[in-house]
Structures are given as structure tokens and as C-alpha cells.
Design a protein around this motif. Structure first.
Motif, PDB file in Angstrom:
ATOM      1  N   ASN A  49      13.361   6.362   8.974  1.00  0.00           N
ATOM      2  CA  ASN A  49      13.175   5.055   9.612  1.00  0.00           C
ATOM      3  C   ASN A  49      13.086   5.191  11.130  1.00  0.00           C
ATOM      4  O   ASN A  49      12.225   4.589  11.771  1.00  0.00           O
ATOM      5  N   ARG A  52       9.904   6.850  12.102  1.00  0.00           N
ATOM      6  CA  ARG A  52       8.800   5.905  11.929  1.00  0.00           C
ATOM      7  C   ARG A  52       8.742   4.947  13.123  1.00  0.00           C
ATOM      8  O   ARG A  52       7.668   4.653  13.648  1.00  0.00           O
ATOM      9  N   LEU A  55       7.255   6.712  15.962  1.00  0.00           N
ATOM     10  CA  LEU A  55       5.804   6.804  15.809  1.00  0.00           C
ATOM     11  C   LEU A  55       5.148   5.479  16.170  1.00  0.00           C
ATOM     12  O   LEU A  55       4.123   5.443  16.840  1.00  0.00           O
ATOM     13  N   THR A  59       2.204   5.899  18.912  1.00  0.00           N
ATOM     14  CA  THR A  59       0.843   6.172  18.466  1.00  0.00           C
ATOM     15  C   THR A  59      -0.122   5.154  19.039  1.00  0.00           C
ATOM     16  O   THR A  59       0.216   4.012  19.295  1.00  0.00           O
ATOM     17  N   ALA A  61      -2.670   3.857  17.579  1.00  0.00           N
ATOM     18  CA  ALA A  61      -2.855   2.823  16.566  1.00  0.00           C
ATOM     19  C   ALA A  61      -1.497   2.614  15.914  1.00  0.00           C
ATOM     20  O   ALA A  61      -1.119   3.338  15.010  1.00  0.00           O
ATOM     21  N   LEU A  63       1.797   1.973  13.922  1.00  0.00           N
ATOM     22  CA  LEU A  63       2.125   1.745  12.529  1.00  0.00           C
ATOM     23  C   LEU A  63       2.709   0.353  12.437  1.00  0.00           C
ATOM     24  O   LEU A  63       3.557  -0.025  13.220  1.00  0.00           O
ATOM     25  N   ARG A  64       2.273  -0.403  11.517  1.00  0.00           N
ATOM     26  CA  ARG A  64       2.822  -1.750  11.370  1.00  0.00           C
ATOM     27  C   ARG A  64       3.142  -2.006   9.907  1.00  0.00           C
ATOM     28  O   ARG A  64       2.752  -1.246   9.034  1.00  0.00           O
ATOM     29  N   PRO A  66       2.888  -2.748   6.473  1.00  0.00           N
ATOM     30  CA  PRO A  66       1.666  -2.755   5.686  1.00  0.00           C
ATOM     31  C   PRO A  66       1.528  -3.995   4.825  1.00  0.00           C
ATOM     32  O   PRO A  66       2.513  -4.636   4.467  1.00  0.00           O
ATOM     33  N   GLU A  67       0.319  -4.304   4.526  1.00  0.00           N
ATOM     34  CA  GLU A  67       0.062  -5.376   3.587  1.00  0.00           C
ATOM     35  C   GLU A  67       0.279  -4.825   2.190  1.00  0.00           C
ATOM     36  O   GLU A  67       0.358  -3.617   1.984  1.00  0.00           O
ATOM     37  N   PRO A  68       0.341  -5.685   1.201  1.00  0.00           N
ATOM     38  CA  PRO A  68       0.508  -5.193  -0.163  1.00  0.00           C
ATOM     39  C   PRO A  68      -0.586  -4.212  -0.526  1.00  0.00           C
ATOM     40  O   PRO A  68      -1.711  -4.324  -0.060  1.00  0.00           O
ATOM     41  N   LEU A  69      -0.224  -3.281  -1.343  1.00  0.00           N
ATOM     42  CA  LEU A  69      -1.199  -2.273  -1.758  1.00  0.00           C
ATOM     43  C   LEU A  69      -2.384  -2.924  -2.439  1.00  0.00           C
ATOM     44  O   LEU A  69      -2.220  -3.820  -3.258  1.00  0.00           O
ATOM     45  N   PRO A  70      -3.566  -2.496  -2.077  1.00  0.00           N
ATOM     46  CA  PRO A  70      -4.719  -2.966  -2.828  1.00  0.00           C
ATOM     47  C   PRO A  70      -4.593  -2.489  -4.269  1.00  0.00           C
ATOM     48  O   PRO A  70      -4.317  -1.321  -4.513  1.00  0.00           O
ATOM     49  N   VAL A  71      -4.750  -3.387  -5.176  1.00  0.00           N
ATOM     50  CA  VAL A  71      -4.660  -3.030  -6.587  1.00  0.00           C
ATOM     51  C   VAL A  71      -6.040  -3.088  -7.191  1.00  0.00           C
ATOM     52  O   VAL A  71      -6.727  -4.102  -7.107  1.00  0.00           O
TER      53      VAL A  71
ATOM     54  N   PRO B  43       4.136  -4.087  -4.299  1.00  0.00           N
ATOM     55  CA  PRO B  43       3.586  -3.383  -3.137  1.00  0.00           C
ATOM     56  C   PRO B  43       4.377  -2.160  -2.700  1.00  0.00           C
ATOM     57  O   PRO B  43       3.818  -1.228  -2.162  1.00  0.00           O
ATOM     58  N   ASN B  45       6.302  -1.729  -0.221  1.00  0.00           N
ATOM     59  CA  ASN B  45       5.910  -1.556   1.180  1.00  0.00           C
ATOM     60  C   ASN B  45       6.726  -0.499   1.906  1.00  0.00           C
ATOM     61  O   ASN B  45       6.204   0.222   2.742  1.00  0.00           O
ATOM     62  N   ARG B  48       5.590   2.902   0.884  1.00  0.00           N
ATOM     63  CA  ARG B  48       4.284   3.105   1.500  1.00  0.00           C
ATOM     64  C   ARG B  48       4.425   3.417   2.991  1.00  0.00           C
ATOM     65  O   ARG B  48       3.766   4.310   3.526  1.00  0.00           O
ATOM     66  N   ALA B  53       4.420   7.252   7.497  1.00  0.00           N
ATOM     67  CA  ALA B  53       5.138   7.881   8.609  1.00  0.00           C
ATOM     68  C   ALA B  53       5.229   9.384   8.413  1.00  0.00           C
ATOM     69  O   ALA B  53       5.040  10.159   9.354  1.00  0.00           O
ATOM     70  N   ALA B 156      -1.361   3.436   6.823  1.00  0.00           N
ATOM     71  CA  ALA B 156      -0.233   2.680   7.352  1.00  0.00           C
ATOM     72  C   ALA B 156      -0.647   1.270   7.736  1.00  0.00           C
ATOM     73  O   ALA B 156       0.170   0.361   7.775  1.00  0.00           O
TER      74      ALA B 156
END
Lengths: 76, 259
Positions: A49, A52, A55, A59, A61, A63-64, A66-71, B43, B45, B48, B53, B156
Motif C-alpha cells: 500500500n 503504491r 508510485l 509517476t 501517469a 495510479l488511481r 481503478p474502475e471495475p474490471l471490464p467483464v 471488481p 479493485n 487489481r 502497483a 492501473a
């Protein structure tokens, strides 16, 4: 990133090093360090954590969250 | 080998997310977590996020060969997966380890629905076990790191990655939720001076649609696809003398997009 690892609290840095560089599982880390498995796993979570967060602040870009995984349906 | 674990619940998988990302799960746990993620519509999350990371962390550090302990665990996981899914797992072992490999965290493929079956999970494990080693041996760190960063940052930020591999090199097709996609490739095989790589999307009608070209001169190729991947089942790369409307040769790299 090495600096970020160095900056972790000792027990978290040790857990990361044992897992990432020495290839130990969290169960093995628990045995090596003499703590319950849940503690070893928790240290890995806390350490990752923090890394992360590092990072995310460093970085280009960021890291934010994330949205739900595309299914997507697969061929079944 | 440890006894197989039963199905895991969401909370347990989330709890194991960091260990998963760091390659610190026992084979039985890794197997159980992969099985859960393959079929789960939640998800996850945090898992993920940990994976993303860890990918960037891996790309930020000097590569090391996997420890003997890690390789042993991965191979035990592979063995159990192969056993579970029959001998079909064997042929998916990459003949030449893809250039873009994950040191301790080869589970980007979780995000590829086409690897959402045990057979593919076996491929992931094999790729981790051998790919890491080869990357280190080949000294292709810079290219791998650049590609990994691109892939990790894309994932990410909520995009989907489809693994691309073949004799011509390896990489990922990264797609956002709208289907807009790019190809990220590294260590592409050199071509003759008058050749280019041409990128294709292939739908259910089996008709290739040209979506871009590239030359393998760049260390890491990042090519926005000229069309979204929605509705297409396969991404392919061929070597051509110039941009053409239909492939004149067999693909040197492919990815199953699962559409």
C-alpha cells in the motif's frame, strides 16, 4: 523505488524483501520472522500500500483508483 | 504438494491481494485465487490495484532471476493446474519466452478474459517461471521495463490488457472501456529492410481489418490501433513489404480478444 522500500518500517521492509527478493511466501515469512501468518500477510499489504502510494505520487501517469474490471464473455 | 484449497470468498481473495501481487502465495493458494478471479464478476479493485502497483515496482527495479523457491512453487502450481485440466496445458508453454514478462507478478493475464480458464492459468505460471529468467539472461531490461510501465499504468487506470505473443515478439493490446486500443510491443524480431509489421483485427467473419503499421526499430513500440477492438475476436501482426489491405503472410504474433 529502492528509496521507497528503504523508507518502509523495518518489519514491512523485511517482509517485502523476503517475499520479493528472496522468494518466500507469506507463510514462510511468518515462520522466519516468528509472527502469525495473518501478521505477515498484513505487513505485505501495508508495505505494498505504501509503495503504491509512493508510485501514485511519483509517476507521470498517476495510479488511481481503478474502475471495475471490464467483464467480457469468453467463448464457452 | 499441499492439498487443494476449496473455493475462496471475495474477502479472502482481497486479503491475499498483496501476497498475490508479490508472488508470495503458496501454490494451493495461488491456484485457488486464480480460480476465484477467473470466474468472479466482482471488481476486486484492491487486488487489481496491488497488481498494477507491483507491475510498476517490478519495472522500477533491476531484474533478478527468480529464486529457486519461487520457481518450485510456480511449477507445482503449473503441475496441479495441468493435472486438473488434462494434458492440454503442455502445448501452451511458450517455445520462446515472451520478452515482456513479469518478474514476481505475472498475473496481468488475469485481466485477459481469454486467460480466464485453467489452461491459460497454466500458461501464465509457465510464463512467469521462464520469462523472468530469460529476461534477465537476455539483458533486455530497458525494453521490458518501458513496456511494463505502459502496460501497468494502463491497467492501473482501468484498461484491459490482452497478451500478444508469437515468433515476432510479444506485448499487449491495451483497450479502454470504450474499446479504443493500442498495441504495446517490445523486443520485436528484426525485419528485412523493406518490410514492416502490419496490425490486424479479425472478427467473426474471419476477415482481417488493417489497423496500423510499425517498424521494429523502436525499443518499445506503442501503436494506437486505427479502430476499436469491440466486435473483434483476434488481434494479429504480419510482416509485409508495405501496407496492404489483406495479409500476405501468416501472423507472427496474435492475441485472442475474446469478443
Amino acid at each position: 523505488m529502492c528509496g521507497a522500500i528503504e523508507a518502509l518500517p523495518g518489519e514491512q521492509r523485511q517482509a517485502i524483501e523476503l517475499a520479493y527478493f528472496a522468494g518466500h511466501t507469506y507463510r514462510e515469512i511468518a515462520t522466519i520472522t516468528g509472527v502469525p501468518q495473518g501478521t505477515a500477510n498484513g505487513r505485505l499489504r501495508l508495505a505494498l500500500n505504501k509503495l503504491r502510494d509512493t508510485l501514485a505520487s511519483s509517476t507521470a501517469a498517476p495510479l488511481r483508483a481503478p474502475e471495475p474490471l471490464p467483464v467480457r464473455e469468453t467463448d464457452q | 504438494m499441499s492439498d487443494p484449497m476449496g473455493p475462496l470468498d471475495h474477502a479472502t481473495v482481497d486479503e491475499l491481494g498483496a501476497a498475490l501481487a508479490l508472488g508470495a502465495l503458496e501454490p494451493d493458494e495461488l491456484h485457488a485465487v486464480i480460480q476465484h478471479l477467473e470466474s468472479c464478476t466482482e471488481p476486486h479493485n484492491e487486488v487489481r490495484s496491488f497488481l498494477g502497483a507491483a507491475e510498476v515496482i517490478a519495472a522500477s527495479l533491476e531484474p533478478v532471476a527468480p529464486s529457486a523457491g519461487l520457481r518450485d512453487r510456480l511449477m507445482r502450481t503449473l503441475a496441479s493446474t495441468a493435472q486438473e485440466h488434462g494434458d492440454a496445458a503442455t502445448p501452451v508453454v511458450p517455445a520462446a519466452a515472451p520478452a515482456i514478462q513479469l518478474r514476481r507478478t505475472g498475473l496481468l493475464d488475469w485481466f485477459s478474459p481469454n486467460l480466464a480458464r485453467g489452461l491459460a492459468a497454466a500458461a501464465v505460471v509457465v510464463a512467469i517461471a521462464f520469462g523472468i529468467w530469460n529476461v534477465s539472461l537476455q539483458g533486455q531490461v530497458s525494453q521490458r521495463d518501458q513496456a511494463l510501465r505502459a502496460v501497468a499504468q494502463a491497467i492501473a487506470s482501468g484498461q484491459t490488457a490482452f497478451r500478444v505473443s508469437g515468433t515476432g515478439g510479444s506485448g499487449y493490446v491495451i483497450a479502454d472501456k470504450n474499446g479504443t486500443a493500442s498495441f504495446v510491443g517490445a523486443n520485436l524480431a528484426p525485419l528485412k529492410a523493406d518490410q514492416i509489421y502490419e496490425l490486424w483485427l479479425i472478427g467473426s467473419d474471419n476477415k482481417p481489418v488493417a489497423v496500423g503499421t510499425l517498424t521494429p526499430s523502436d525499443a518499445v513500440a506503442v501503436v494506437p490501433l486505427e479502430r476499436g477492438i469491440s466486435g473483434f475476436a483476434v488481434f494479429a501482426v504480419t510482416a509485409e513489404a508495405h501496407r496492404v489491405d489483406a495479409p500476405t503472410s501468416q501472423p507472427v504474433m496474435t492475441a485472442n480478444l475474446g469478443s
